[in-house]
Design an enzyme around this catalytic site. Sequence first.
Site, PDB file in Angstrom:
ATOM      1  N   LYS A  17      40.461 -68.792 -73.207  1.00 52.25           N
ATOM      2  CA  LYS A  17      40.936 -67.426 -73.472  1.00 52.25           C
ATOM      3  C   LYS A  17      41.778 -67.400 -74.749  1.00 52.25           C
ATOM      4  O   LYS A  17      41.661 -66.486 -75.565  1.00 52.25           O
ATOM      5  CB  LYS A  17      41.747 -66.909 -72.276  1.00 52.25           C
ATOM      6  CG  LYS A  17      40.859 -66.601 -71.066  1.00 52.25           C
ATOM      7  CD  LYS A  17      41.666 -66.367 -69.784  1.00 52.25           C
ATOM      8  CE  LYS A  17      40.721 -66.184 -68.596  1.00 52.25           C
ATOM      9  NZ  LYS A  17      41.399 -66.091 -67.295  1.00 52.25           N
ATOM     10  N   GLN A  32      47.256 -66.524 -64.750  1.00 48.64           N
ATOM     11  CA  GLN A  32      46.055 -67.202 -64.274  1.00 48.64           C
ATOM     12  C   GLN A  32      46.184 -67.555 -62.784  1.00 48.64           C
ATOM     13  O   GLN A  32      47.193 -68.082 -62.348  1.00 48.64           O
ATOM     14  CB  GLN A  32      45.815 -68.476 -65.108  1.00 48.64           C
ATOM     15  CG  GLN A  32      44.524 -69.192 -64.810  1.00 48.64           C
ATOM     16  CD  GLN A  32      43.270 -68.418 -65.208  1.00 48.64           C
ATOM     17  OE1 GLN A  32      43.283 -67.595 -66.115  1.00 48.64           O
ATOM     18  NE2 GLN A  32      42.181 -68.665 -64.507  1.00 48.64           N
ATOM     19  N   ASP A  61      43.905 -57.687 -66.889  1.00 44.55           N
ATOM     20  CA  ASP A  61      43.074 -58.323 -65.869  1.00 44.55           C
ATOM     21  C   ASP A  61      42.605 -57.316 -64.816  1.00 44.55           C
ATOM     22  O   ASP A  61      41.717 -57.599 -64.023  1.00 44.55           O
ATOM     23  CB  ASP A  61      43.947 -59.352 -65.132  1.00 44.55           C
ATOM     24  CG  ASP A  61      43.378 -60.744 -65.190  1.00 44.55           C
ATOM     25  OD1 ASP A  61      42.265 -60.916 -65.693  1.00 44.55           O
ATOM     26  OD2 ASP A  61      44.077 -61.654 -64.718  1.00 44.55           O
TER      27      ASP A  61
HETATM   28  N1  GUN Z   1      41.169 -67.051 -61.870  1.00 50.24           N
HETATM   29  C1  GUN Z   1      39.818 -66.999 -61.780  1.00 50.24           C
HETATM   30  N2  GUN Z   1      39.347 -65.894 -62.418  1.00 50.24           N
HETATM   31  C2  GUN Z   1      40.423 -65.251 -62.914  1.00 50.24           C
HETATM   32  C3  GUN Z   1      40.576 -64.058 -63.666  1.00 50.24           C
HETATM   33  O1  GUN Z   1      39.624 -63.342 -63.998  1.00 50.24           O
HETATM   34  N3  GUN Z   1      41.855 -63.730 -63.974  1.00 50.24           N
HETATM   35  C4  GUN Z   1      42.910 -64.495 -63.601  1.00 50.24           C
HETATM   36  N4  GUN Z   1      44.128 -64.079 -63.938  1.00 50.24           N
HETATM   37  N5  GUN Z   1      42.812 -65.594 -62.911  1.00 50.24           N
HETATM   38  C5  GUN Z   1      41.567 -65.974 -62.571  1.00 50.24           C
END
Ligand code: GUN
Length: 294
Positions: free
Chosen positions: A53, A97, A120
């Site tokens: 990311k 995350q 998100d």
């Molecule tokens: N863990 C797995 N997929 C995601 C996501 O799309 N966003 C976040 N914040 N954590 C994740």
Amino acid sequence: MPAELLDGKRIAQEIRGEVAERVKKLVARGVTPGLSVILVGDDAASAVYVAAKGKASEEVGIKSEKVRLPADTTQEDLLARIVALNADESVHGILVQFPLPKHIDAEQVILAIDPKKDVDCFHPVNVGKMLIGDRDGFLPCTPAGVQEMLKRAGVKTSGKHCVIVGRSNIVGKPMAALMMQPGENANCTVTVCHSGTKDLGAETRRADILIAATGKAGLITREMVKAGAVVVDVGMNRIPDASSKNGKRLVGDVDFDDVREIASLITPVPGGVGPMTIAMLLANTVRSAENSLR
Ligand code: GUN
């Protein structure tokens, strides 16, 4: 004839190019979009996703800040970090995350994020807006990425039967909400399957568009797919593979080689949904920065 590939990597690249153009316009107006990604603990897969990311953000000109916190970070510390980021005008997107260490209450963490920076789409305000079709909020990155990929690949969705396997808050539930909305790139009849579904194959065989998001490697086999269906694999499963350098291989929830023989379009893993998730995160962050100028 084997299915054509639904090339998420290529479509994501196209979106990233568009996002980069929007970033340039923002920078010309004195705003550099900023994304803060918080990673608590040392989950190996999460560290890989967070790095991806960050790299993708920098490539399109988004200023990316990684906040790495130890596994024993207290809930108070984490919440205080989020409060500070909420107040920081140079930060337009905040992503924590998941999964978080067990001692942290994930719900409180989600509630602490300012919905205006919740790129998100985990905060109930944004989830609610998505559900009622209010496009003022953010859309969740993976489901929105799947929808955008179908749109850009020219898949007609209106009136189709979309079967989603998995009911997680991150993918299955919001995916269903998006595909059932009225509108050109949705308007599906939606079935959501889960561990309580009695005859999974009977449900999945009715799908014109089948979306698998269970985290179970190879769950979807050829017998479970209707001839000509569009198959989207959201699964990211690491399975043992003695022939690979690190002893593991990334596979989806779909038995790709087998299902490819019967589907009309299918996403690969890797290179399908994963790159789309990141592209939508970048798009959400830029949108948040654009909103800050309104
Ligand atoms: N863990 C797995 N997929 C995601 C996501 O799309 N966003 C976040 N914040 N954590 C994740």
